[in-house]
Write a protein that holds these residues in place. Structure first.
Motif, PDB file in Angstrom:
ATOM      1  N   ARG A 123       0.821  -1.211   0.000  1.00  0.00           N
ATOM      2  CA  ARG A 123       0.000   0.000   0.000  1.00  0.00           C
ATOM      3  C   ARG A 123       0.858   1.264   0.000  1.00  0.00           C
ATOM      4  O   ARG A 123       0.544   2.238  -0.692  1.00  0.00           O
ATOM      5  N   TYR A 124       1.936   1.250   0.769  1.00  0.00           N
ATOM      6  CA  TYR A 124       2.813   2.421   0.790  1.00  0.00           C
ATOM      7  C   TYR A 124       3.502   2.630  -0.554  1.00  0.00           C
ATOM      8  O   TYR A 124       3.679   3.758  -1.016  1.00  0.00           O
ATOM      9  N   LYS A 125       3.893   1.545  -1.192  1.00  0.00           N
ATOM     10  CA  LYS A 125       4.541   1.669  -2.495  1.00  0.00           C
ATOM     11  C   LYS A 125       3.557   2.169  -3.558  1.00  0.00           C
ATOM     12  O   LYS A 125       3.918   2.928  -4.461  1.00  0.00           O
ATOM     13  N   GLU A 126       2.300   1.751  -3.431  1.00  0.00           N
ATOM     14  CA  GLU A 126       1.284   2.203  -4.386  1.00  0.00           C
ATOM     15  C   GLU A 126       1.005   3.695  -4.239  1.00  0.00           C
ATOM     16  O   GLU A 126       0.813   4.407  -5.221  1.00  0.00           O
ATOM     17  N   THR A 127       0.952   4.175  -2.998  1.00  0.00           N
ATOM     18  CA  THR A 127       0.643   5.593  -2.756  1.00  0.00           C
ATOM     19  C   THR A 127       1.881   6.472  -2.785  1.00  0.00           C
ATOM     20  O   THR A 127       1.768   7.704  -2.863  1.00  0.00           O
ATOM     21  N   ARG A 128       3.082   5.838  -2.684  1.00  0.00           N
ATOM     22  CA  ARG A 128       4.356   6.568  -2.686  1.00  0.00           C
ATOM     23  C   ARG A 128       4.478   7.549  -1.517  1.00  0.00           C
ATOM     24  O   ARG A 128       5.156   8.576  -1.619  1.00  0.00           O
ATOM     25  N   ARG A 129       3.850   7.210  -0.427  1.00  0.00           N
ATOM     26  CA  ARG A 129       3.955   8.042   0.764  1.00  0.00           C
ATOM     27  C   ARG A 129       5.055   7.517   1.673  1.00  0.00           C
ATOM     28  O   ARG A 129       5.414   6.340   1.632  1.00  0.00           O
ATOM     29  N   LEU A 130       5.596   8.398   2.515  1.00  0.00           N
ATOM     30  CA  LEU A 130       6.614   8.013   3.479  1.00  0.00           C
ATOM     31  C   LEU A 130       5.956   7.510   4.763  1.00  0.00           C
ATOM     32  O   LEU A 130       4.966   8.066   5.224  1.00  0.00           O
ATOM     33  N   HIS A 131       6.525   6.471   5.318  1.00  0.00           N
ATOM     34  CA  HIS A 131       6.040   5.988   6.607  1.00  0.00           C
ATOM     35  C   HIS A 131       6.494   6.981   7.687  1.00  0.00           C
ATOM     36  O   HIS A 131       7.632   7.447   7.668  1.00  0.00           O
ATOM     37  N   PRO A 132       5.613   7.327   8.642  1.00  0.00           N
ATOM     38  CA  PRO A 132       5.974   8.337   9.653  1.00  0.00           C
ATOM     39  C   PRO A 132       7.185   7.961  10.499  1.00  0.00           C
ATOM     40  O   PRO A 132       7.854   8.849  11.042  1.00  0.00           O
ATOM     41  N   LEU A 133       7.495   6.678  10.632  1.00  0.00           N
ATOM     42  CA  LEU A 133       8.665   6.262  11.416  1.00  0.00           C
ATOM     43  C   LEU A 133       9.848   5.873  10.536  1.00  0.00           C
ATOM     44  O   LEU A 133      10.866   5.392  11.050  1.00  0.00           O
ATOM     45  N   ALA A 134       9.706   6.061   9.240  1.00  0.00           N
ATOM     46  CA  ALA A 134      10.823   5.718   8.351  1.00  0.00           C
ATOM     47  C   ALA A 134      10.962   6.753   7.239  1.00  0.00           C
ATOM     48  O   ALA A 134      10.984   6.410   6.060  1.00  0.00           O
ATOM     49  N   PRO A 135      11.064   8.042   7.583  1.00  0.00           N
ATOM     50  CA  PRO A 135      11.202   9.057   6.544  1.00  0.00           C
ATOM     51  C   PRO A 135      12.523   8.976   5.792  1.00  0.00           C
ATOM     52  O   PRO A 135      12.616   9.407   4.635  1.00  0.00           O
ATOM     53  N   HIS A 136      13.558   8.399   6.438  1.00  0.00           N
ATOM     54  CA  HIS A 136      14.878   8.333   5.805  1.00  0.00           C
ATOM     55  C   HIS A 136      15.472   6.927   5.861  1.00  0.00           C
ATOM     56  O   HIS A 136      16.662   6.755   5.623  1.00  0.00           O
ATOM     57  N   SER A 137      14.632   5.946   6.199  1.00  0.00           N
ATOM     58  CA  SER A 137      15.130   4.573   6.285  1.00  0.00           C
ATOM     59  C   SER A 137      14.178   3.630   5.561  1.00  0.00           C
ATOM     60  O   SER A 137      13.193   4.070   4.960  1.00  0.00           O
ATOM     61  N   ARG A 138      14.487   2.342   5.638  1.00  0.00           N
ATOM     62  CA  ARG A 138      13.658   1.377   4.919  1.00  0.00           C
ATOM     63  C   ARG A 138      12.245   1.307   5.509  1.00  0.00           C
ATOM     64  O   ARG A 138      12.043   1.397   6.715  1.00  0.00           O
ATOM     65  N   LEU A 139      11.280   1.117   4.608  1.00  0.00           N
ATOM     66  CA  LEU A 139       9.873   1.041   4.997  1.00  0.00           C
ATOM     67  C   LEU A 139       9.629  -0.085   5.988  1.00  0.00           C
ATOM     68  O   LEU A 139       8.889   0.078   6.967  1.00  0.00           O
ATOM     69  N   SER A 140      10.253  -1.231   5.754  1.00  0.00           N
ATOM     70  CA  SER A 140      10.053  -2.386   6.634  1.00  0.00           C
ATOM     71  C   SER A 140      10.500  -2.088   8.063  1.00  0.00           C
ATOM     72  O   SER A 140       9.906  -2.574   9.033  1.00  0.00           O
ATOM     73  N   GLN A 141      11.531  -1.269   8.221  1.00  0.00           N
ATOM     74  CA  GLN A 141      12.008  -0.910   9.557  1.00  0.00           C
ATOM     75  C   GLN A 141      10.990  -0.025  10.270  1.00  0.00           C
ATOM     76  O   GLN A 141      10.761  -0.173  11.476  1.00  0.00           O
ATOM     77  N   GLY A 142      10.381   0.891   9.532  1.00  0.00           N
ATOM     78  CA  GLY A 142       9.360   1.753  10.117  1.00  0.00           C
ATOM     79  C   GLY A 142       8.149   0.967  10.568  1.00  0.00           C
ATOM     80  O   GLY A 142       7.593   1.225  11.654  1.00  0.00           O
ATOM     81  N   ILE A 143       7.733   0.001   9.766  1.00  0.00           N
ATOM     82  CA  ILE A 143       6.575  -0.829  10.113  1.00  0.00           C
ATOM     83  C   ILE A 143       6.876  -1.659  11.365  1.00  0.00           C
ATOM     84  O   ILE A 143       6.036  -1.773  12.274  1.00  0.00           O
ATOM     85  N   ALA A 144       8.069  -2.228  11.428  1.00  0.00           N
ATOM     86  CA  ALA A 144       8.453  -3.040  12.600  1.00  0.00           C
ATOM     87  C   ALA A 144       8.479  -2.193  13.864  1.00  0.00           C
ATOM     88  O   ALA A 144       8.013  -2.624  14.935  1.00  0.00           O
ATOM     89  N   GLU A 145       9.022  -0.998  13.772  1.00  0.00           N
ATOM     90  CA  GLU A 145       9.078  -0.106  14.925  1.00  0.00           C
ATOM     91  C   GLU A 145       7.666   0.308  15.366  1.00  0.00           C
ATOM     92  O   GLU A 145       7.378   0.383  16.575  1.00  0.00           O
ATOM     93  N   GLU A 146       6.815   0.549  14.417  1.00  0.00           N
ATOM     94  CA  GLU A 146       5.445   0.946  14.753  1.00  0.00           C
ATOM     95  C   GLU A 146       4.718  -0.184  15.472  1.00  0.00           C
ATOM     96  O   GLU A 146       4.004   0.044  16.453  1.00  0.00           O
ATOM     97  N   ARG A 147       4.848  -1.412  14.986  1.00  0.00           N
ATOM     98  CA  ARG A 147       4.200  -2.547  15.660  1.00  0.00           C
ATOM     99  C   ARG A 147       4.659  -2.652  17.110  1.00  0.00           C
ATOM    100  O   ARG A 147       3.868  -2.923  18.012  1.00  0.00           O
TER     101      ARG A 147
END
Length: 300
Positions: free
Chosen positions: A101-125
């Motif tokens: 979903r993030y790749k489709e919308t091309r939005r930045l994850h709030p916890l991964a503005p400068h790092s990998r998306l998967s890291q932001g998702i893991a931190e959020e969980r």
């Protein structure tokens, strides 16, 4: 007056929290997105004093609040101390789904503005783990369409059994003035006999009884109404089942003064008699040279 009730929508970024709140708003909830948790107890207190309009409230609270989100636990304790009735709805999805979903919308994850998306998702969980344990209703949207998410929320949080469903607006218009841009269904009635060519009807609207009787006196008009009403009666419950909360049916003739007005009034009357929540508008009526008009069925 119903008791004040608060729904706190939280969960994973990209899981569908905004869609959930939109569904609640359609049901009549007063909704606010991304409120700082520290403000929730005071906001709830104000709402409890605010009257019927804010009896049912839904809030989105998530990690976009930054350091404010850490105050969530304390805010929930304060709500309990105030005697506020609240429920926590936690919305989540699989990592794979969130990444897609993030790749489709091309939005930045709030916890991964400068790092990998998967890291932001893991931190959020990790940060949401304790809040998830206190959730009253957990929704996994991995395999849910927006319509299905709305159906789940309607089933659980509909304000009352008697609440009306889809609202229908019937709009007459003239093709020479352009079609209504918000129309869901457009019906062209320019094939019906035109009162414009009858001198005594030319400057009278389609709401005038004599004009209406003229248009409806032809067999083609009766046949059209029968088939058209039958089609609309079939479509409305199916649109509502698909999750539509509002439907615009546009009826057009050349100028929007005679035939479209007459047929829009006929459909409005039919829907009203069958219990549909319906309103009517005549967008282009007074763009014509109208010398005589009548209230129409809405004014009777």
């Amino acid at each position: 007056m119903d008791q004040f009730h608060l729904i706190i929508v939280t969960g994973m970024s990209g899981a569908g929290k905004s869609q959930a709140v939109q569904a609640l708003e359609d049901m009549g909830y007063f909704c606010i997105d991304n409120i700082p948790p520290v403000l929730i107890p005071k906001f709830a207190e104000l709402c409890m004093k605010g009257g019927e309009r804010v009896r049912h409230v839904a809030l989105i609270v998530d990690i976009r609040g930054g350091e404010f989100f850490d105050a969530m636990s304390q805010s929930l304790k304060e709500l309990k101390a105030q005697g506020v009735s609240y429920e926590i709805v936690f919305i989540e999805a699989s990592d794979q789904t969130l990444v897609r979903r993030y790749k489709e919308t091309r939005r930045l994850h709030p916890l991964a503005p400068h790092s990998r998306l998967s890291q932001g998702i893991a931190e959020e969980r990790k940060r949401l783990e304790s809040l998830r344990k206190h959730a009253d209703f957990i929704i996994d949207t991995t395999n849910l369409k927006p319509k299905q998410l709305k159906e789940l929320l309607v089933k659980k949080y509909a304000i009352s059994e008697g609440r009306k469903g889809m609202n229908v607006t019937v709009v007459s218009f003239g093709f020479k003035h352009g079609m209504p841009i918000d129309a869901d269904i457009v019906e062209d009635v320019r094939f019906l006999p035109n009162p414009f060519y009858i001198e005594e009807y030319r400057n009278k609207s389609g709401r005038v009884p004599a004009v209406r009787e003229y248009v409806e006196s032809f067999p083609i008009s009766a046949t059209f109404k029968e088939k058209w009403f039958d089609m609309i009666d079939f479509l409305l419950p199916n649109y509502e089942r698909e999750g539509k909360s509002q439907l615009v049916i546009a009826v057009g003739c050349t100028g929007g003064m005679h035939r479209s007005v007459c047929m829009a009034e006929a459909l409005y009357k039919h829907l009203k008699e069958t219990g549909v929540d319906v309103s009517i508008e005549h967008r282009d009526l007074y763009k014509n040279d109208v010398e005589e008009d009548a209230p129409g069925y809405e004014g009777m």
